[in-house]
Design an enzyme around this catalytic site. Structure first.
Site, PDB file in Angstrom:
ATOM      1  N   LYS A  81       0.820  -1.212   0.000  1.00 53.24           N
ATOM      2  CA  LYS A  81       0.000   0.000   0.000  1.00 53.24           C
ATOM      3  C   LYS A  81       0.853   1.262   0.000  1.00 53.24           C
ATOM      4  CE  LYS A  81      -3.767  -2.444   2.322  1.00 53.24           C
ATOM      5  NZ  LYS A  81      -4.488  -2.701   3.577  1.00 53.24           N
ATOM      6  N   GLN A 125      -4.707  -1.491   9.798  1.00 48.75           N
ATOM      7  CA  GLN A 125      -4.605  -2.778   9.118  1.00 48.75           C
ATOM      8  C   GLN A 125      -5.235  -3.887   9.955  1.00 48.75           C
ATOM      9  OE1 GLN A 125      -3.390  -3.333   5.991  1.00 48.75           O
ATOM     10  NE2 GLN A 125      -4.036  -5.457   6.221  1.00 48.75           N
ATOM     11  N   ASP A 148     -10.640   2.671   4.095  1.00 52.59           N
ATOM     12  CA  ASP A 148     -11.038   1.263   4.016  1.00 52.59           C
ATOM     13  C   ASP A 148     -12.539   1.121   3.763  1.00 52.59           C
ATOM     14  OD1 ASP A 148      -8.918  -0.506   4.090  1.00 52.59           O
ATOM     15  OD2 ASP A 148      -8.713  -0.429   6.268  1.00 52.59           O
TER      16      ASP A 148
END
Length: 338
Positions: A81, A125, A148
């Site tokens: 990422k 995460q 997200d």
């Protein structure tokens, strides 16, 4: 009479040729959709978008990633990422925390990042250590920074067909289908897997109204899960035009379960031991070699949905930087607390 016999032979030969052509066409392998290639296109779009934004006098978008613990897979995903962010011109940082961090300490960190005007996009995460409630953490991230797409406000807006931060993997699946030109309107779709971060959002995107603020696919969607008997799943997949496998079960979808020409999108990421080398390798939820002989389209693992997930995350970070989604703070606090 000779002319009639000649005509009959010509007809028989013609029918034989048609039969050969039909058989040949039916045996063609599926088109393997390159998620890497599509992701490169999207990242190029993101790169152009970022430079236009910066040239217009705005600050460069910034992504903050909170990584808890030492899970090797999580560290690998985060590295992908941050590399993608650098590639498209987004600045980023990874904040590492030990696995014994308390939920309260993690929440305090999130609140600080929410209040930091330098941070445009924020993600924590997953998965998190067992002593930390993931839903509490997801709801603590400001919806306007929630790249997200896991905050309850963003999930709710997605379900209501409103513009929002879409979860990156489902959005990636949506883009694969659309950019490949696979029709969805009125088609039968099976989504194998009902997780709140992947299966459910994919089903929402594919079945909702294409005329709404956040257009959907207008498909007829069936969702299966761990308690769906295999023979019942087969009944649904054999009539499906599109199958999205997101259950986390290797070889869940096999060639005998699909119809000729179906599009098969494999979201599964499973680590299995190679019987020949003894080493671990990545496989999806689909028997790739078997299904590709029968499907019309198929995504590989790796190299299919994975790169698209990262690319869509970059798109969400740009959306966050532009403050496209502005919600009254009081409503955000009420939604997170409920």
């Amino acid at each position: 009479m000779a002319a009639v016999r000649t005509l009959r032979k010509l007809c028989q030969h013609s029918q034989h040729q048609v039969c050969k052509l039909h058989t040949s066409a039916s045996r063609q392998e599926a088109v393997v959709i390159s998620g890497k290639k599509l992701a490169r296109q999207i990242r190029e779009e993101a790169r152009v978008d970022v430079e236009k934004w910066v040239l217009a006098g705005h600050k460069r978008p910034h992504l903050s990633v909170v990584l808890v613990g030492d899970n090797p897979a999580s560290h690998s995903y985060v590295l992908n990422k941050t590399r993608a962010a650098a590639d498209v011109g987004i600045s980023s940082e990874t904040i590492l925390k030990h696995s014994d961090i308390s939920e309260e300490e993690l929440l305090d960190l999130i609140y600080k990042l929410n209040a930091d005007h330098r941070v445009d996009g924020l993600l924590v995460q997953l998965p998190l250590p067992e002593h930390i409630d993931e839903r509490t953490i997801c709801n603590a991230v400001s919806p306007t920074k929630d790249v997200d797409g896991f905050h309850v406000v963003n999930v709710g807006r997605m379900c209501l067909d409103q513009s929002t931060m879409l979860p990156a993997t489902p959005w990636g699946v949506w883009e694969i289908i659309n950019r490949t030109g696979i029709p969805t309107l009125g088609k039968n779709v099976v989504v194998a897997g009902r997780s709140k971060n992947v299966g459910m959002p994919i089903a929402m995107l594919l079945h909702t109204d294409g005329r709404h603020e956040r257009p959907g696919g207008d498909a007829t969607v069936t969702i299966s899960h761990r308690y769906t008997p295999k023979d019942q799943l087969r009944q649904h997949t054999k009539i499906a035009d599109i199958i999205v496998a997101a259950a986390g079960i290797p070889n869940l979808i096999t060639a005998d379960m699909i119809k000729e020409g179906a599009a098969v999108i494999d979201v599964g990421i499973n680590r299995v031991q190679d019987p020949v080398t003894g080493k671990n390798r990545l496989v999806g939820d689909v028997d790739f070699e078997g299904v590709r002989q029968k499907a019309g389209f198929i995504t590989p693992v790796p190299g299919g949905v994975g790169p698209m997930t990262v690319a869509m995350l970059m798109k969400n970070t740009i959306k966050a930087a532009k403050n496209v989604l502005l919600f009254p703070p009081e409503r955000i606090r009420m939604a997170a607390a409920s």
